[in-house]
Scaffold this active site. Structure first.
Site, PDB file in Angstrom:
ATOM      1  N   ALA A  47       3.377   7.000   1.021  1.00  0.00           N
ATOM      2  CA  ALA A  47       2.558   7.785   0.097  1.00  0.00           C
ATOM      3  C   ALA A  47       1.463   8.553   0.815  1.00  0.00           C
ATOM      4  O   ALA A  47       0.585   9.129   0.174  1.00  0.00           O
ATOM      5  CB  ALA A  47       1.945   6.877  -0.966  1.00  0.00           C
ATOM      6  N   LYS A  59       0.836  -1.219   0.000  1.00  0.00           N
ATOM      7  CA  LYS A  59       0.000   0.000   0.000  1.00  0.00           C
ATOM      8  C   LYS A  59       0.860   1.253   0.000  1.00  0.00           C
ATOM      9  O   LYS A  59       0.391   2.322   0.374  1.00  0.00           O
ATOM     10  CB  LYS A  59      -0.922   0.007   1.226  1.00  0.00           C
ATOM     11  N   ARG A  60       2.109   1.106  -0.435  1.00  0.00           N
ATOM     12  CA  ARG A  60       3.069   2.221  -0.455  1.00  0.00           C
ATOM     13  C   ARG A  60       3.192   2.857   0.932  1.00  0.00           C
ATOM     14  O   ARG A  60       3.405   4.040   1.081  1.00  0.00           O
ATOM     15  CB  ARG A  60       2.659   3.268  -1.499  1.00  0.00           C
ATOM     16  N   GLU A 109       4.390  14.759   6.233  1.00  0.00           N
ATOM     17  CA  GLU A 109       4.092  15.257   7.576  1.00  0.00           C
ATOM     18  C   GLU A 109       4.815  14.435   8.637  1.00  0.00           C
ATOM     19  O   GLU A 109       5.368  14.985   9.598  1.00  0.00           O
ATOM     20  CB  GLU A 109       2.577  15.240   7.814  1.00  0.00           C
ATOM     21  N   GLU A 148      -2.887  17.050  -1.427  1.00  0.00           N
ATOM     22  CA  GLU A 148      -4.212  17.204  -0.816  1.00  0.00           C
ATOM     23  C   GLU A 148      -5.126  18.121  -1.625  1.00  0.00           C
ATOM     24  O   GLU A 148      -6.343  17.894  -1.715  1.00  0.00           O
ATOM     25  CB  GLU A 148      -4.059  17.737   0.613  1.00  0.00           C
ATOM     26  N   LEU A 197      -6.294   6.593   1.469  1.00  0.00           N
ATOM     27  CA  LEU A 197      -7.449   7.302   0.915  1.00  0.00           C
ATOM     28  C   LEU A 197      -8.757   6.553   1.136  1.00  0.00           C
ATOM     29  O   LEU A 197      -9.834   7.162   1.109  1.00  0.00           O
ATOM     30  CB  LEU A 197      -7.229   7.582  -0.576  1.00  0.00           C
ATOM     31  N   ARG A 239      -6.904  16.312  -4.166  1.00  0.00           N
ATOM     32  CA  ARG A 239      -7.795  15.268  -3.644  1.00  0.00           C
ATOM     33  C   ARG A 239      -9.035  15.862  -2.975  1.00  0.00           C
ATOM     34  O   ARG A 239      -9.876  15.133  -2.454  1.00  0.00           O
ATOM     35  CB  ARG A 239      -7.056  14.405  -2.611  1.00  0.00           C
TER      36      ARG A 239
END
Length: 263
Positions: free
Chosen positions: A61, A24-25, A114, A134, A65, A137
């Site tokens: 990543a 899932k990176r 972050e 972000e 999501l 998205r």
């Protein structure tokens, strides 16, 4: 057997904490945050320095999501208001009792960036790229980036990254101070461990002051900053501090690290 979401290994007085969702990176969700919290607490008890890294081709990543969509569509049950779990856990790195060094490669994006900026020193290899997607998205940073990343790169760089979706390569990241060291592909973790060994040779008291006093001085006014520094320098030092000063005056101190390019 369930895969560990965060791995932990102790090498001497250095803890290695690794994000472990390579398929899932290394996307971050609440189970990852919970596992990271446990690993951080263990490192703070057992180690003098910690190294944060990612398994697989990427550091992280960012936000998972699927979890973000669940929140956006109110599929997550409401809960009492409390501090954001990412803020809490990342601050345990940034303002905890020991220094943290991040070894970065591949994607260092969104929540991954972050998390990386919670570390005190950041190393990346040539595969690393950095972004804040972000804006594209339809969401906003939520892991402390509006404070932590902005204080590292400044408003104009962060705004550009968020508004345009621009990705920075390793050299660009070094230029805007996201990282302090850029190394060849595959060498980030080795360099981070080398730096961790050097940091661990300091006294724990000095390391604690550097990572806890300096950021609070930066947050304070000029006069308050000087007062905080005065209070810190007036605190009683451990016996080891006197011995190190004596060793320097007597010519017994270990030499400083060589400059780049020197043997």
């Amino acid at each position: 057997m369930t895969q560990e979401l965060v791995t932990y290994r102790l090498e001497g007085n250095i803890a290695l904490v690794g994000l472990n969702r390579p398929e899932k990176r290394n996307a971050i969700n609440e189970p990852v945050i919970n596992a990271l919290r446990e690993a951080i607490a263990r490192a703070h008890e057992e180690a003098d320095v910690a190294v944060l890294h990612g398994h697989g081709p990427n550091f992280s990543a960012g936000l998972d999501l699927n979890e973000a969509l669940a929140r956006a569509t109110n599929q997550v049950p409401p809960r009492k208001r409390r501090r954001h779990s990412w803020h809490e856990v990342f601050d345990q790195i940034a303002r905890g009792p020991i220094p943290w060094i991040a070894a970065l490669h591949g994607a260092v994006v969104g929540g991954g960036l972050e998390l990386a900026t919670a570390a005190h020193i950041r190393v990346c290899d040539r595969t690393a790229f950095f972004g804040l997607p972000e804006g594209q998205r339809g969401i906003f940073v939520g892991g402390g980036g509006s404070v932590r990343i902005q204080r590292v790169v400044g408003f104009t760089v962060m705004a550009d990254m968020m508004l345009t979706g621009r990705l920075l390569n390793a050299d660009e990241a070094e230029r805007v101070h996201i990282v302090r060291y850029v190394v060849p592909e595959g060498e980030a973790l080795n360099k981070a461990m080398e730096l961790a060994a050097r940091v661990a040779s300091n006294t724990p008291d000095t390391n604690w002051r550097i990572i806890n006093v300096l950021p609070r001085v930066a947050d304070a006014s000029h006069d308050d900053g000087l007062f905080i520094e005065y209070l810190s320098s007036s605190m009683q030092r451990p016996p080891e501090a006197a011995e190190r000063l004596r060793a320097f005056l007597e010519g017994r101190a270990r030499p400083l690290a060589p400059k780049p390019g020197q043997a």
